[in-house]
Design an enzyme around this catalytic site. Structure first.
Site, mmCIF file in Angstrom:
data_model
loop_
_atom_site.group_PDB
_atom_site.id
_atom_site.type_symbol
_atom_site.label_atom_id
_atom_site.label_comp_id
_atom_site.label_asym_id
_atom_site.label_seq_id
_atom_site.Cartn_x
_atom_site.Cartn_y
_atom_site.Cartn_z
ATOM 1 N N LYS A 52 -7.340 10.628 -22.712
ATOM 2 C CA LYS A 52 -7.256 9.630 -24.133
ATOM 3 C C LYS A 52 -7.516 7.973 -23.308
ATOM 4 C CE LYS A 52 -4.224 12.618 -26.904
ATOM 5 N NZ LYS A 52 -2.865 12.851 -27.055
ATOM 6 N N GLN A 96 3.114 11.287 -27.393
ATOM 7 C CA GLN A 96 2.632 12.475 -26.777
ATOM 8 C C GLN A 96 3.807 13.472 -26.926
ATOM 9 O OE1 GLN A 96 -0.562 12.840 -25.746
ATOM 10 N NE2 GLN A 96 -0.235 14.980 -25.738
ATOM 11 N N ASP A 119 -2.101 9.462 -34.940
ATOM 12 C CA ASP A 119 -1.996 11.008 -34.944
ATOM 13 C C ASP A 119 -1.991 11.656 -36.135
ATOM 14 O OD1 ASP A 119 -2.687 12.020 -32.337
ATOM 15 O OD2 ASP A 119 -0.527 11.943 -31.478
#
Ligand code: NAP
Length: 280
Positions: A52, A96, A119
């Site tokens: 990422k 994460q 997200d």
């Protein structure tokens, strides 16, 4: 049978996003900013985070990585996330997952305001999706919808079967397909007669996390098959679908690697740039 080339589509999208990020920088005088929070040192998470961050760099997005120890207290982790989220130069924040044991993911994610939740995991964004209203959508399901659209595969009126009901893939994807007027069946480990259900699918999505789980007998002739799984077996990558046998029956199929995976990263970059544009 056509192979859905997620790698190429992701590359096309990323080229457009690079131009958008450059336009943002020249107009606003600051780059689009993404904060990534890593807690602990899960090796798989480290690989995803590295990808990422690399993708951000290639697109012209400034990324900030905060690595926190696995034994951090919930309150301390929340403070870090809240501090990042309150920085006007940070347009998106992602934590994460999975988190180390002892930390509450829902409470931590609640520290990210919906406007910076790139997200799409916040209750507000999931609620918007459930109601069919605009919001930020989780990257993997969004990437799958983008693949279908770019290949001219319209979900409307089709029977879609999603195998796996995780909060990050199966559930939001089932909602997206439903919003796109497919008739959706969402299957999981307690589903009875899963093979018969999957055999009726016009669009079959495998997100079960089991290598080569979907075999040819589970697939209707001419079905569109989307493989979300990623596994390393015998030094090679494979998905949740037995590509060799299923590709002989499918009309379209995503490969692993080069299918859904690259789209997930591209959608994260897009969500981040869109968040920045909205905040500006
Ligand atoms: P997950 O959280 O482990 O969820 C797996 C789901 O599959 C659960 O709903 C589970 O049912 C269901 N399941 C497990 N075994 C089953 C069985 N035998 N029959 C029917 N359903 C079964 O997985 P995830 O996070 O959604 O990820 C799924 C896969 O996609 C993994 O391989 C992951 O690495 C991969 N992935 C790839 C990307 C990408 O960008 N390509 C992104 C995310 C994930 P229950 O709910 O009943 O337990």
């Amino acid at each position: 049978m056509k192979i859905i080339d997620g790698k190429q589509i992701a590359a096309d999208i990323r080229a457009d996003l690079k131009a958008r990020a450059a336009a943002f920088l020249s107009k606003k005088g600051i780059p689009v900013g993404l904060a990534v929070v890593q807690i602990g040192d899960d090796p798989a998470s480290e690989v995803y985070i590295r990808n990422k961050i690399k993708a951000c760099g290639e697109t012209g997005i400034r990324s900030v990585l905060r690595i926190l120890p696995a034994d951090i207290l919930q309150e301390e982790a929340e403070y870090v996330v809240e501090t990042l989220a309150s920085d006007p130069a940070i347009h998106g924040v992602l934590v994460q997952l999975p988190l180390p044991n002892g930390l509450n993911a829902s409470r931590l994610l609640a520290c990210i305001p919906a406007s910076k939740d790139v997200d799409g995991f916040s209750a507000e964004n999931i609620g918007a999706l459930a109601k069919g209203e605009p919001g930020t959508v989780a990257c993997t399901p969004l990437g799958i919808m983008e693949l279908l659209q770019r290949y001219g595969i319209r979900p409307s009126g089709k029977r879609a079967v999603v195998l796996g009901r995780s909060n990050i893939v199966g559930k939001p994807l089932a909602m997206l397909l439903n919003n796109a007027d497919a008739t959706v069946t969402l299957c999981h480990s307690k589903t009875n007669g899963l093979r018969e259900i999957s055999r009726r699918a016009d669009i079959l999505v495998a997100a079960v996390g089991r290598p080569r789980f979907v075999t040819a007998e589970m697939v209707k002739e001419g079905a569109v098959v989307i493989d979300v799984g990623i596994h390393r077996a015998d030094g090679k990558l494979c998905g949740d679908v037995d590509f060799e046998s299923v590709s002989k029956k499918a009309s379209y199929i995503t490969p692993v690697p080069g299918g859904v995976g690259p789209m997930t990263v591209a959608m994260l970059l897009r969500n981040t740039i869109e968040a920045a544009e909205r905040q500006a």
